[in-house]
Each structure stands twice: as C-alpha cells, then as structure tokens.
Motif scaffolding. Structure first.
Motif, PDB file in Angstrom:
ATOM      1  N   HIS A  48     -56.609  94.534  14.691  1.00  0.00           N
ATOM      2  CA  HIS A  48     -56.849  95.595  13.707  1.00  0.00           C
ATOM      3  C   HIS A  48     -56.059  95.426  12.413  1.00  0.00           C
ATOM      4  O   HIS A  48     -55.590  96.404  11.830  1.00  0.00           O
ATOM      5  CB  HIS A  48     -56.586  96.961  14.328  1.00  0.00           C
ATOM      6  N   PHE A  49     -55.926  94.175  11.946  1.00  0.00           N
ATOM      7  CA  PHE A  49     -55.406  93.933  10.599  1.00  0.00           C
ATOM      8  C   PHE A  49     -56.503  94.343   9.618  1.00  0.00           C
ATOM      9  O   PHE A  49     -57.629  93.839   9.687  1.00  0.00           O
ATOM     10  CB  PHE A  49     -55.051  92.458  10.417  1.00  0.00           C
ATOM     11  N   THR A  50     -56.181  95.243   8.705  1.00  0.00           N
ATOM     12  CA  THR A  50     -57.214  95.811   7.834  1.00  0.00           C
ATOM     13  C   THR A  50     -57.267  95.185   6.444  1.00  0.00           C
ATOM     14  O   THR A  50     -58.182  95.475   5.677  1.00  0.00           O
ATOM     15  CB  THR A  50     -56.986  97.326   7.674  1.00  0.00           C
ATOM     16  N   GLY A  51     -56.299  94.342   6.110  1.00  0.00           N
ATOM     17  CA  GLY A  51     -56.265  93.786   4.754  1.00  0.00           C
ATOM     18  C   GLY A  51     -56.872  92.408   4.637  1.00  0.00           C
ATOM     19  O   GLY A  51     -56.495  91.623   3.752  1.00  0.00           O
ATOM     20  N   ILE A  52     -57.813  92.069   5.507  1.00  0.00           N
ATOM     21  CA  ILE A  52     -58.413  90.740   5.511  1.00  0.00           C
ATOM     22  C   ILE A  52     -59.707  90.750   4.702  1.00  0.00           C
ATOM     23  O   ILE A  52     -60.594  91.569   4.935  1.00  0.00           O
ATOM     24  CB  ILE A  52     -58.710  90.264   6.950  1.00  0.00           C
ATOM     25  N   TYR A  53     -59.815  89.828   3.767  1.00  0.00           N
ATOM     26  CA  TYR A  53     -61.012  89.684   2.945  1.00  0.00           C
ATOM     27  C   TYR A  53     -61.643  88.324   3.198  1.00  0.00           C
ATOM     28  O   TYR A  53     -61.006  87.409   3.749  1.00  0.00           O
ATOM     29  CB  TYR A  53     -60.660  89.825   1.463  1.00  0.00           C
ATOM     30  N   LYS A  54     -62.896  88.172   2.791  1.00  0.00           N
ATOM     31  CA  LYS A  54     -63.589  86.901   2.970  1.00  0.00           C
ATOM     32  C   LYS A  54     -62.843  85.763   2.268  1.00  0.00           C
ATOM     33  O   LYS A  54     -62.846  84.629   2.732  1.00  0.00           O
ATOM     34  CB  LYS A  54     -65.032  86.991   2.438  1.00  0.00           C
ATOM     35  N   GLU A  55     -62.196  86.104   1.142  1.00  0.00           N
ATOM     36  CA  GLU A  55     -61.448  85.075   0.407  1.00  0.00           C
ATOM     37  C   GLU A  55     -60.261  84.552   1.212  1.00  0.00           C
ATOM     38  O   GLU A  55     -59.708  83.496   0.904  1.00  0.00           O
ATOM     39  CB  GLU A  55     -60.933  85.649  -0.926  1.00  0.00           C
ATOM     40  N   ASP A  56     -59.851  85.310   2.232  1.00  0.00           N
ATOM     41  CA  ASP A  56     -58.704  84.893   3.047  1.00  0.00           C
ATOM     42  C   ASP A  56     -59.071  83.837   4.088  1.00  0.00           C
ATOM     43  O   ASP A  56     -58.182  83.299   4.759  1.00  0.00           O
ATOM     44  CB  ASP A  56     -58.099  86.111   3.760  1.00  0.00           C
ATOM     45  N   TYR A  57     -60.358  83.556   4.214  1.00  0.00           N
ATOM     46  CA  TYR A  57     -60.786  82.564   5.201  1.00  0.00           C
ATOM     47  C   TYR A  57     -60.568  81.155   4.650  1.00  0.00           C
ATOM     48  O   TYR A  57     -61.498  80.407   4.370  1.00  0.00           O
ATOM     49  CB  TYR A  57     -62.254  82.782   5.570  1.00  0.00           C
ATOM     50  N   ASN A  58     -59.323  80.791   4.458  1.00  0.00           N
ATOM     51  CA  ASN A  58     -58.971  79.440   4.019  1.00  0.00           C
ATOM     52  C   ASN A  58     -57.614  79.090   4.596  1.00  0.00           C
ATOM     53  O   ASN A  58     -56.885  79.952   5.080  1.00  0.00           O
ATOM     54  CB  ASN A  58     -58.975  79.338   2.491  1.00  0.00           C
ATOM     55  N   SER A  59     -57.278  77.820   4.532  1.00  0.00           N
ATOM     56  CA  SER A  59     -56.090  77.328   5.236  1.00  0.00           C
ATOM     57  C   SER A  59     -54.781  77.863   4.683  1.00  0.00           C
ATOM     58  O   SER A  59     -53.771  77.871   5.386  1.00  0.00           O
ATOM     59  CB  SER A  59     -56.083  75.793   5.215  1.00  0.00           C
ATOM     60  N   ILE A  60     -54.766  78.310   3.418  1.00  0.00           N
ATOM     61  CA  ILE A  60     -53.504  78.784   2.848  1.00  0.00           C
ATOM     62  C   ILE A  60     -53.051  80.070   3.523  1.00  0.00           C
ATOM     63  O   ILE A  60     -51.863  80.432   3.496  1.00  0.00           O
ATOM     64  CB  ILE A  60     -53.642  78.988   1.321  1.00  0.00           C
ATOM     65  N   ALA A  61     -53.990  80.791   4.183  1.00  0.00           N
ATOM     66  CA  ALA A  61     -53.599  82.001   4.922  1.00  0.00           C
ATOM     67  C   ALA A  61     -52.642  81.657   6.058  1.00  0.00           C
ATOM     68  O   ALA A  61     -51.890  82.515   6.529  1.00  0.00           O
ATOM     69  CB  ALA A  61     -54.841  82.695   5.473  1.00  0.00           C
TER      70      ALA A  61
END
Length: 892
Positions: free
Chosen positions: A478-491
């Motif tokens: 239930h992490f709520t601050g995840i965006y599609k832009e976060d789907y990359n290795s730098i996360a």
C-alpha cells in the motif's frame, strides 16, 4: 391501470423471494442469522436519544484512556415545529413524495430497487428508500448498497414507523441528514453555508440545501456549485408539481442568486496521535462503507481520476468522523509516544534554526514505531515538539534513498532465485548511479552490497528483473506515491517521483520481521459508532497478507543484522545495547537532503526520517548519523528490560556450500556457506528436471519425425547389401562394414515390426554370403600368416645388423675412453712438472742474505723437494734438484 401493474410486478417479485426463502436460508443461514441478530440489537437503540447526535468523537490509547475528544461545536438539534415548512416540503417532494401516505417501505420504490439488485447480482445500485429507510441508514447503517443492508434497513424502518409518528420521523431525519463538510442536520447546514438560522432561509436557499444530501461530493456547494444549482431547480420543480409552491414562487426561487457565507467553526487542534488516528479511522469507515482502495493504476490519468474521487470521499468521511459520534480505540502506548518524541527532539536539538513565518524548525524529523507482537502502531511522531499539527510521519512523502533497497530490490531478488552470496559486478555504469566516493569493488555478494549500501548492485538487479516485477511489491504494501514514471531502475536506489512516507516504510520493514506478511499500518484496533455499529472489530493481532516468501524475508533480515554488526557496514555504530538483536538499514539521498534509518527487533519496528520540509542540503545528514542515533536512543530505552530474542529461522532456510568466485551453489565443501531457500532450490531443480524432460521429449519428437528417413536409409543399404558378394580379401572389410551399419540403423528403428523384418532380411543375406566369406577369410588368414613369417625373417636380419652395430659402437667407445685417459695422464704429468718448477722458482726467489736455516726458506725447500719427487721425467727432476742445491750453497 399503471398502479395495478406495479402491484402485480411487486407481488410476483415478493412471491419469488418467498418461494426461494427456504433454499436461501439453508444456503446462507449464517449470514441471515447475523442480519437478524444485528437488527435485534439495533432495535434496542430505537429511542429518542439515539437520533440526537452526540457532540464528540473520542480517541482512546491502548489502555482505553481518553487521549482526545473531538467536539462538534456547531451541531444543533431542532424540533420540527421550528423547522420551516419549505425545508420539510423540499425533502418530502424530492426524496419521498408519498411519505405521509405509505408505511415504512414504498412498494413501488422497493420493487424498483429489487429489480436492480437482481440485475446486478446482489448489489444495489439505486435507491427506492423512503425517508424512514434513509433515516435508519443515516443513523444505524453504513452506505454500503448490498442486499443484506437493504433487508436490515427495511426491518428497522418498520420498527421505527411502529414506534414514532410521521412528524417525529421527519424531525429525526432532518436533524440527521448529512449536508457535507461535517454538517449534520438542517440547522447546522444553514449556519455552515449561510450563517443563518434555518427559519431565515429563503425558499431558494432551502431548496439549495436540500440538494446536497443526495451526494455531498457531487453536490458540494463549494467545489460543484453548478451541480448543486441544477438539483436545486429540480427540487423546486418537484415542489411545484406537488403544489407546495406556486409558479410565481418557483420562478422567483429559480432566478435567485445563491450567495454562500461559510462559517468557520473552531475545531480542536490535532496532535500527532489524533491526526494519525483520525486518518486511520476515516479509511476504516470508507472501507466499511465499501470504498475500493487502489494502489496500482493503468496510467497516470487513471491515477489522477482515482485520487480525485478518493480526495472527495476522504474529505467527506473526515468531516463525518470529526462531527462526532465515534469511539476510536487506538494501540498508542503513551509512554512510548513520549519517549519517541523525546528521542526525536533531543536527537535534533543541535538544529536551532526556525522559519520566521511559521516558527517551525527548519530541520525536522518524523518517526513511527510498530509493536511487532500485534502489528499495531505503538507510537508516532510527526515533527519536533508537540505544537506542530503537520504530521510528517504519514503526510510527508520524501525520497527514501538506500532505505528502499531491501524492500524493493533485495528481498524480491531472493524471491527470484538470488541468495545472499549471489555475485554481481560492482563497476561504473555509464549514465547510471555511482557509489559513495565513486569507489567500486568488482564482483561482490548481495550481502556485502547491502552492508556497504552500494548503489550499482540494486540498480543492476532491478534492470535484470524488471520494474514491472519489483514495483508491485511496494504496491502490495500500500505505497501510495508510486507513479508510472517510477517504473525504472533508478527507483532501486530511492529515485521516486513523489517518494514514500515513514508510515509506509515502517509497514514494509515490519513485513520483513513478520516473515513477509504485510499488515495495514494502523493504530485503530477498534472503532464503534453511537448506534452500536462496530466499524472495526477488536482483534489482538492484525491480519496479514503474503508479500515476500518467509525464506526471503528471513535472509534479508539476516543480512540487515550485518549492517549493524560488521565493522565496515554503514550502520556499524548503531548496534543496540545489552546484546539486543536487531536488523536495520540506513538511507541517505543525494546532497544530504533526507536521512533515514529503518530497523527492527523481534519486539518493535521503528523508522526515523530527518530532513527539511522544503528539501535542502543539511550538513552531515546521513542515515547513520541523526536518524540512526534517534533510532538507537529510542530502541535502547524501550528494550531495557526485554530479553534479546533471535529472529526465528524458517526450517525451509537451509545452508549450502558456495563457490567463492561465482557465488553459485556447489555439492562439495568449499569452505564457504550461506543461506538458501529450499523451496527456491526445489523450484530450480524442478525447472531443471522439466527442462531436461522437455529436451528429451523434443529430441524424441524430432527422432520420431525422422523415422521415415531412417527406414528409407535402411531399405537403401539393405538392397545394396543384398547385391554384394565376397570376391576378394579386400571385399571382406567393405561388406562387413556395410552389414554392421545396417545392423546399427535397424536398432534405431522405433517400429519393432519393421525392424524385425529388416533384421530377417539382413540375417538371411548374411547366411547366404557366409560360405563365400569363409573362403576369403581363410585366404586372408594364409596371407596374414605369410606376412607374419616375412616379418619375423626381416626382424632376425635386422637383429643381427643391430648386434654388429652395437659391437662397433662399444669398440669406438673404449678407444675414445683410452684416448681421454691418455690425455688426462699427460695433463697430470705436465701439471706435476709445472708445480715442481714453480716451487723451485720460489726457493730461488729468496735473497742472497737469507740464512739457509730460515724457517720460510726451509719450508720452501721441503715443498720443492716433495713436488720434484712426483715428477716422472728423471732428467727434468735432476735439473730441478740441482737448482735447489745450488741455491742452498749460495746461502750462509
């Protein structure tokens, strides 16, 4: 006619329901019994005082002691005689025009609602409720539109109609209906939106207010005034149709401009505990009423749409909770709350700078502590001091830095066949993250990479495994601050669009301690409403859902222990006192803007964040410094009287030997061991077995596919063999080789019957050729015998020749030895003569005044005489002796 049709349809529906009642009761006995018990309980509360809303919501600590009371300052209960007829008629006209004619239930409305329920497989999607039913729903029930709620609603409505008059029911209704923004009852709404008493409202304002309760979000007068005005006009039209008003009043009211004058009632001030408790309670109430929480979205547009709906709903329920009537029992331990606040305040006491406008400290901190025994939050601090209402623990989203690595990358990697000693090359990555101080260590284990908080390794792992595989781990917690832009290795190293909150991080680390099982991070252990409804059931331990495997969670915990105990690790100075066993991880963002420490024991999970409200570089801010020291100070103090307990290793975590160079499991004693997940090893073996079986099957399929070609080849070679004859010794090998090839190919034929036919043909021809072959075989043997005799003769001649050569060689060797001996003897003679001449020369070298009895002279004479005696040439020896005698005579 139309009225008759409605009655007939209703009769049919109720008849079908009655016919199926027996079957339904048998199938859903437990559910039906629960409904009846709930209704009977609520019937006891159908009394006057129940319909007069309580003026506060109470929040309790873990010992059921009152922490705070949220008092609704503006709620006013008004008797029906003081409520203008316009407001009464407006609600009756739009909500239930036959209110005074029918009983508790409207046959027409209920029929329509039931049809929709059956069409939607048990879910009610539209109303049909009478004002009495709505009153029951507002006071006793949730907003869930399900069949069991409709049944309860109907049964309770009948009881209310039995006990009260229509006027009293309408009075209760108008004092309990919700007008949004925390306003319950018509008098409260009049003051809240117009700062007027209800008796002073115009007809248009009355209809405007009556428009809101149908959907307080859709018809919110502040954010959706246009919608509210449209519904106001609809209500005025209904009042006109029902002859409550005439056309002149209708036209005038429709044209009237609505001017809002909002009141701002003074609300009690939140603190860190109450704000978090209310947040939890609001979400629990939303869940209770059927709101579907979402954490994963197809697109940012989808997320924005959801967030808008969530925001409206949350705001609505927040005001409901604050308006009163709820009892919220929390898990907050006030002694630990005080200690956590003290640890945060003292740990940041060196930062004294404040914002001149807000008087808040520039450098802030937040912390969350979870009781691992129950899963509930034991303490929560949202900032320095207790005067700041902004609770950063759950409202502030910041970049988590390296603290995210265990929960986003490493533990999921263990779920995907990696293990603590798996090796990955730590090296410079063009365009990728760099390690602290830009140092690289080559091939390293995941255990070492975690302890050293290397940045390259999680980045590489996330690239290999893919964000689509790893990000859902956070969403499942239930992490709520995840965006599609976060789907990359730098996360993988904490690079998020929005970030994470301390509450979310605490929930994730608590999941590791609980063997991979996640529980909602909450402090609400029980919640009830004034009507006796239980919004949240009291339970000792929170329910958990699996996020990581037990094996992966334990292996991660074991590694995180090393972060605190290994001298080279980032948290090596933060080990807890008195041998308390703990695991933890540091986190520091770029330019030292955020510092984290997330750690846990078997008893408690605590997460600490330090930073500025507006991100800025903070001197010496590292995860192991201020956050780590706050964590250690708090954890040491709350563990003072607790016995150290080791984290329990699952039986399915096994130790295996590992190749130190590759990190791969080996079947011999390599001298290096670490943990493996047995289910993962079994899975790998099963995959290997399946792969081998698939390869065999593929090979067999290919082999079967080539069967016709083999048969064709056998047929071809058999025909050739059947045409062959032994005509010479040389033909034996060629024909035998052909026969052996055919025999081998026949053995490869899958069709046994065909193989036997081919074998019969082969054996038949072999038998036919045997006499001829035997003849030429004998010839071959004779030839081989003659060849052997010739070889033996040749070998005998060669042996004689070799003997002669050997004799000659021996003679030459003897002659050579003799010559070498003669040369050596000659050299020895010359050497003796040379030594004798040299000794004589030494005698002659003495001066004429030397005494002939001088010891040195005598030694030289003796040496010369000795060496002259060894000279074989007598003539030379005589000359040398004479030379010595002559020298002696010359001396005194």
């Amino acid at each position: 006619m139309k009225h008759k049709r409605v009655i007939i349809v209703s009769a049919v529906i109720f008849g079908l329901m009655a016919a199926g009642a027996g079957i339904t009761y048998g199938t859903h006995k437990g559910e039906i019994d629960s409904i009846i018990a709930d209704v009977n309980q609520k019937k006891q509360l159908v009394i006057d005082s129940t319909f007069e809303r309580k003026g506060y919501t109470t929040i309790y600590d873990k010992d059921n002691k009152v922490i705070s009371k949220l008092i609704s300052q503006n709620y006013t209960y008004t008797s029906l005689e003081n409520i203008p007829s316009n407001i009464q008629n407006a609600f009756v006209a739009i909500e239930d025009k036959d209110f005074r004619k029918h009983g508790a239930i409207s046959i027409k409305g209920t029929t329509r609602a039931l049809v929709q329920i059956f069409r939607n497989k048990g879910e009610a999607v539209q109303g049909g409720s009478t004002i009495t039913q709505q009153l029951v729903k507002n006071v006793f029930l949730s907003n869930k539109k399900t069949l069991d709620r409709k049944i309860e609603e109907a049964l309770l409505a009948m009881d209310v109609e039995h006990k009260y008059s229509k006027d009293k029911i309408l009075e209760f209704y108008l004092n309990n209906v919700y007008f949004g923004r925390g306003n319950y009852g018509v008098e409260t709404a009049a003051k809240g939106y117009f700062q007027k008493d209800i008796k002073d409202l115009t007809l248009s304002e009355t209809a405007f207010l009556a428009a809101i309760p149908n959907n307080p979000s859709l018809y919110d007068p502040i954010t959706n005034k246009t919608n509210t005005l449209k519904r106001r006009n609809l209500i005025l039209k209904a009042m006109l149709d029902e002859k409550y008003i005439n056309k002149v009043k209708y036209d005038s009211a429709v044209k009237e401009e609505i001017v809002l004058k909002l009141s701002q009632p003074e609300l009690p001030k939140d603190n860190y505990v109450t704000s978090f408790a209310i947040d939890n309670a609001v979400k629990d109430l939303m869940k209770y009423d059927g709101f579907k929480f979402k954490y994963e979205f197809k697109s940012d547009v989808d997320k924005t749409k959801y967030q808008k709906k969530y925001s409206y709903t949350y705001s609505d329920y927040d005001k409901r909770v604050r308006a009163g009537g709820y009892s919220i029992y929390t898990s907050i331990d006030m002694s630990k709350q005080k200690q956590l606040q003290n640890s945060v305040d003292s740990g940041l006491s060196g930062f004294t700078g404040k914002d001149s406008k807000t008087n808040k400290y520039n450098v802030q901190g937040a912390a969350v502590s979870i009781d691992n025994a129950t899963g509930y939050v034991a303490a929560i601090v949202g900032g320095r001091g207790t005067d700041d209402e902004f609770n950063r623990a759950f409202l502030s989203y910041r970049q988590p830095g390296s603290a995210i690595k265990p929960v986003l990358v490493y533990t999921p990697a263990f779920d995907n066949k990696y293990h603590p000693l798996s090796r990955v090359v730590d090296q410079y990555i063009p365009g990728g993250p760099q390690n602290d101080e830009r140092t690289y260590f080559g091939s390293v284990t995941l255990r070492y990479a975690t302890e050293m908080s290397l940045n390259t390794i999680p980045y590489i792992l996330m690239t290999r495994l893919g964000p689509n595989k790893l990000m859902p781990y956070l969403l499942n917690m239930h992490f709520t601050g995840i965006y599609k832009e976060d789907y990359n290795s730098i996360a993988a190293i904490g690079g998020f669009t929005k970030g994470t909150s301390p509450v979310e991080m605490a929930g994730a680390y608590s999941t590791l301690e609980h063997g991979g099982g996640y529980a909602e991070t909450t402090c609400v252990r029980k919640m009830t409403y004034q009507d006796g409804s239980i919004i949240v059931k009291d339970q000792e331990n929170l329910d958990r859902k699996k996020v990581y495997t037990r094996e992966s969670a334990y292996m991660m915990t074991d590694i995180l222990k090393g972060v605190l105990t290994e001298d080279y690790a980032t948290g090596h100075k933060l080990a807890l006192a008195n041998g308390q066993i703990a695991a933890g991880k540091t986190g520091t963002t770029s330019s030292n803007k955020d510092g984290w420490f997330c750690g846990y024991t078997k008893y408690y999970t605590t997460v600490v964040w330090v930073g500025a409200d507006m991100p800025e570089e903070i001197s010496n801010l590292y995860g192991a410094v201020y956050p780590g020291h706050i964590w250690k100070d708090y954890m040491d103090k709350i563990h003072q009287n607790l016995k150290p307990i080791e984290f329990k290793k699952p039986d399915t975590v096994v130790y295996k030997y590992i190749n130190p160079q590759t990190g791969e499991k080996v079947d011999y004693n390599s001298g290096l061991q670490d943990m493996f997940s047995k289910p993962i090893l079994d899975e790998i073996e099963e995959e290997k077995r399946k792969a081998e079986a698939a390869a065999r099957a593929q090979k067999e399929a290919a082999y079967r596919e080539s069967e016709p070609q083999r048969e064709k080849e056998v047929e071809k070679l058999l025909e050739k063999y059947e045409s062959q004859s032994y005509t010479s010794v040389d033909s034996i090998q060629a024909i035998d080789s052909l026969r052996d090839s055919i025999n081998y190919l026949i053995g490869q034929i899958i069709d046994i019957d065909k193989a036997n036919l081919y074998k019969d043909r082969l054996d038949k021809r072999t038998a036919q050729l045997r006499p001829s072959r035997d003849k030429w075989e004998n010839v071959k043997k004779d030839q081989e015998k003659q060849q052997q005799l010739e070889i033996e003769r040749n070998n005998s001649e060669a042996e004689k020749l070799n003997n002669q050569k050997e004799l000659l060689r021996e003679q030459q060797e003897l002659q050579k030895q003799k010559e070498q001996q003669q040369k050596q003897e000659q050299a020895d003679i010359l050497e003796k003569e040379k030594e004798a001449a040299g000794s004589v020369q030494k005698v002659q070298s003495f001066s004429a005044d030397t005494n002939k009895n001088d010891s040195d002279f005598q030694n030289a004479v003796n040496d010369a005489v000795s060496k002259i005696s060894k000279v074989d040439n007598q003539k030379l020896a005589s000359v040398l002796k004479q030379a010595v005698q002559d020298k002696i005579l010359l001396l005194k």
